[in-house]
Write a protein that holds these residues in place. Structure first.
Motif, PDB file in Angstrom:
ATOM      1  N   UNK A 277       0.819  -1.209   0.000  1.00 26.57           N
ATOM      2  CA  UNK A 277       0.000   0.000   0.000  1.00 26.57           C
ATOM      3  C   UNK A 277       0.854   1.261   0.000  1.00 26.57           C
ATOM      4  N   UNK A 278       1.929   1.259   0.767  1.00 25.43           N
ATOM      5  CA  UNK A 278       2.841   2.404   0.790  1.00 25.43           C
ATOM      6  C   UNK A 278       3.431   2.620  -0.605  1.00 25.43           C
ATOM      7  N   UNK A 279       3.839   1.549  -1.239  1.00 30.05           N
ATOM      8  CA  UNK A 279       4.380   1.654  -2.594  1.00 30.05           C
ATOM      9  C   UNK A 279       3.355   2.279  -3.538  1.00 30.05           C
ATOM     10  N   UNK A 280       2.112   1.814  -3.488  1.00 30.85           N
ATOM     11  CA  UNK A 280       1.071   2.348  -4.379  1.00 30.85           C
ATOM     12  C   UNK A 280       0.819   3.834  -4.106  1.00 30.85           C
ATOM     13  N   UNK A 281       0.861   4.211  -2.830  1.00 35.31           N
ATOM     14  CA  UNK A 281       0.662   5.620  -2.490  1.00 35.31           C
ATOM     15  C   UNK A 281       1.812   6.482  -2.987  1.00 35.31           C
ATOM     16  N   UNK A 282       3.018   5.924  -3.003  1.00 39.80           N
ATOM     17  CA  UNK A 282       4.194   6.689  -3.419  1.00 39.80           C
ATOM     18  C   UNK A 282       4.275   6.845  -4.936  1.00 39.80           C
ATOM     19  N   UNK A 283       3.895   5.824  -5.689  1.00 43.91           N
ATOM     20  CA  UNK A 283       4.101   5.863  -7.141  1.00 43.91           C
ATOM     21  C   UNK A 283       2.839   6.237  -7.918  1.00 43.91           C
ATOM     22  N   UNK A 284       1.689   6.279  -7.246  1.00 44.10           N
ATOM     23  CA  UNK A 284       0.464   6.617  -7.956  1.00 44.10           C
ATOM     24  C   UNK A 284       0.514   8.028  -8.531  1.00 44.10           C
ATOM     25  N   UNK A 285       0.130   8.169  -9.784  1.00 44.88           N
ATOM     26  CA  UNK A 285       0.112   9.491 -10.416  1.00 44.88           C
ATOM     27  C   UNK A 285      -0.955  10.378  -9.789  1.00 44.88           C
ATOM     28  N   UNK A 286      -2.036   9.783  -9.335  1.00 47.45           N
ATOM     29  CA  UNK A 286      -3.080  10.461  -8.593  1.00 47.45           C
ATOM     30  C   UNK A 286      -3.772   9.393  -7.761  1.00 47.45           C
ATOM     31  N   UNK A 287      -4.837   9.771  -7.042  1.00 47.00           N
ATOM     32  CA  UNK A 287      -5.492   8.810  -6.157  1.00 47.00           C
ATOM     33  C   UNK A 287      -6.071   7.648  -6.947  1.00 47.00           C
ATOM     34  N   UNK A 288      -6.713   7.940  -8.063  1.00 49.01           N
ATOM     35  CA  UNK A 288      -7.329   6.872  -8.864  1.00 49.01           C
ATOM     36  C   UNK A 288      -6.266   5.867  -9.323  1.00 49.01           C
ATOM     37  N   UNK A 289      -5.144   6.368  -9.814  1.00 45.25           N
ATOM     38  CA  UNK A 289      -4.075   5.480 -10.273  1.00 45.25           C
ATOM     39  C   UNK A 289      -3.513   4.659  -9.121  1.00 45.25           C
ATOM     40  N   UNK A 290      -3.306   5.296  -7.984  1.00 44.47           N
ATOM     41  CA  UNK A 290      -2.787   4.584  -6.824  1.00 44.47           C
ATOM     42  C   UNK A 290      -3.713   3.471  -6.369  1.00 44.47           C
ATOM     43  N   UNK A 291      -5.021   3.730  -6.384  1.00 42.60           N
ATOM     44  CA  UNK A 291      -5.977   2.708  -5.960  1.00 42.60           C
ATOM     45  C   UNK A 291      -6.086   1.580  -6.978  1.00 42.60           C
ATOM     46  N   UNK A 292      -5.959   1.909  -8.243  1.00 41.11           N
ATOM     47  CA  UNK A 292      -5.966   0.839  -9.256  1.00 41.11           C
ATOM     48  C   UNK A 292      -4.760  -0.078  -9.072  1.00 41.11           C
ATOM     49  N   UNK A 293      -3.594   0.494  -8.824  1.00 43.36           N
ATOM     50  CA  UNK A 293      -2.420  -0.329  -8.555  1.00 43.36           C
ATOM     51  C   UNK A 293      -2.636  -1.202  -7.318  1.00 43.36           C
TER      52      UNK A 293
END
Length: 364
Positions: A277-293
């Motif tokens: 989850x930390x990784x997704x929050x760090x690399x997500x381009x925005x919230x939607x992208x982070x949640x998709x990852x």
């Protein structure tokens, strides 16, 4: 343990804090519900059903939450009641949060409207919270009696899954506390259902990371604070190693599902879910992208996405969350109401403690 005095909060600070509280609670709920649509499916199965890009939008246009969101909301209810009781000279947040989690456990037995206790406050009367949505077994067994566990004598000593992690993000919203106290509170609360050091310390690390994000730090800097605090605690190695891998993975190329899985998202262990989850929050381009990852991988997608949503919401505030996803979220109105009550309790407590407020958040 002390909180920031209401007198130091200016209007702009109050508005920013409310936005971050809303962002954290709504982000966790949206992530939880989004990930629940593909929970425990393999990436191959997800892509077979939703296409090569995986799950991109809420399934069927709806977002029903799981037990992780239910317990997170009762965590907030317990925090508010702890502050209300402080007016009477009683101040022990772990006890109030434990009582709140016992109230959640009662919703899972669903005694029916005529048999529910009338002193449960307004949250306990929300019918949508009585749905049983895959509660972790350790949460049910740990809350099967009223005994208060401790880190030295926890409930379910061997439980290492992410059930305690998923409900710990709201504890980081105590922005007036020192990070070490936030960590300790999260560890004590996790010990009510999960006793493995990796589970309790992952909960503490998440709370500290949310705490830093809610105070305006980057997620990476907040993770650094969590790592510093973990270093002195016995049994920290699995969590420390997982978070260190997450930070390193950010520099390993384009974000990808296999990298999320490799961080531990494919196993229901607290440290792996936190790292992913930390990784997704760090690399997500925005919230939607982070949640998709966070949702599209092999493993318990609801947990990964809930934790990532909490981090992103605390960092960016509610306006960064996808509006269409919020509109589809189950219980959105109640989550907003609870968020605002919590924000007001921390910033305007002395003006709130009226008979009406005590009726909303009754205490023994």
């Amino acid at each position: 343990m002390t909180t920031t005095a209401a007198a130091v909060w200016g209007r702009t600070e109050q508005q920013d804090f409310r936005s971050r509280v809303r962002g954290c609670l709504l982000g966790a709920a949206v992530g939880d519900a989004f990930g629940a649509g593909v929970h425990e499916r393999t990436l191959e199965e997800i892509r077979a059903e939703h296409g090569a890009a995986g799950l991109a939008e809420p399934p069927d246009g709806t977002l029903p939450v799981t037990a992780a969101t239910q317990m997170g909301l009762f965590t907030v209810d317990g925090l508010i009641r702890a502050h209300v009781r402080r007016d009477g000279g009683v101040w022990h947040p772990p006890t109030e949060i434990h009582r709140a989690h016992l109230r959640w456990a009662a919703t899972q037995r669903d005694w029916g409207p005529d048999e529910r206790r009338r002193d449960n406050g307004w949250l306990g009367r929300q019918e949508w919270l009585y749905a049983r949505r895959r509660p972790p077994r350790a949460c049910l067994t740990g809350l099967g009696d009223e005994r208060l566990g401790t880190p030295d004598r926890p409930k379910n000593p061997d439980a290492a899954d992410s059930g305690a992690l998923a409900r710990s993000a709201p504890l980081g919203l105590l922005v007036g506390w020192e990070p070490a106290l936030v960590c300790q509170l999260a560890v004590e609360c996790a010990a009510q259902t999960h006793g493995a050091p990796s589970a309790t310390l992952a909960a503490g690390a998440l709370a500290v990371t949310v705490h830093g994000a809610a105070r305006g730090a980057s997620v990476e800097a907040a993770v650094g604070t969590a790592l510093e605090l973990l270093a002195a605690r016995p049994g920290h190695e699995p969590v420390t190693e997982a978070l260190t891998r997450a930070l390193g993975a950010v520099r390993e190329g384009v974000p990808a599902a296999d990298r999320v899985t490799a961080l531990g998202a494919d196993e229901d262990r607290a440290e792996g879910q936190l790292a992913a989850a930390v990784y997704c929050a760090l690399v997500g381009e925005d919230v939607r992208h982070g949640l998709r990852l966070a949702a599209n991988h092999d493993g318990p997608s609801a947990v990964t996405a809930a934790v990532a949503g909490a981090l992103l919401g605390a960092q960016h505030g509610e306006t960064a969350l996808p509006p269409a996803w919020l509109a589809a979220l189950e219980g959105r109105g109640a989550i907003l109401e609870l968020s605002d009550d919590f924000a007001m309790e921390l910033t305007q407590a002395t003006a709130l403690h009226t008979p009406t407020w005590h009726a909303r958040y009754p205490t023994p």
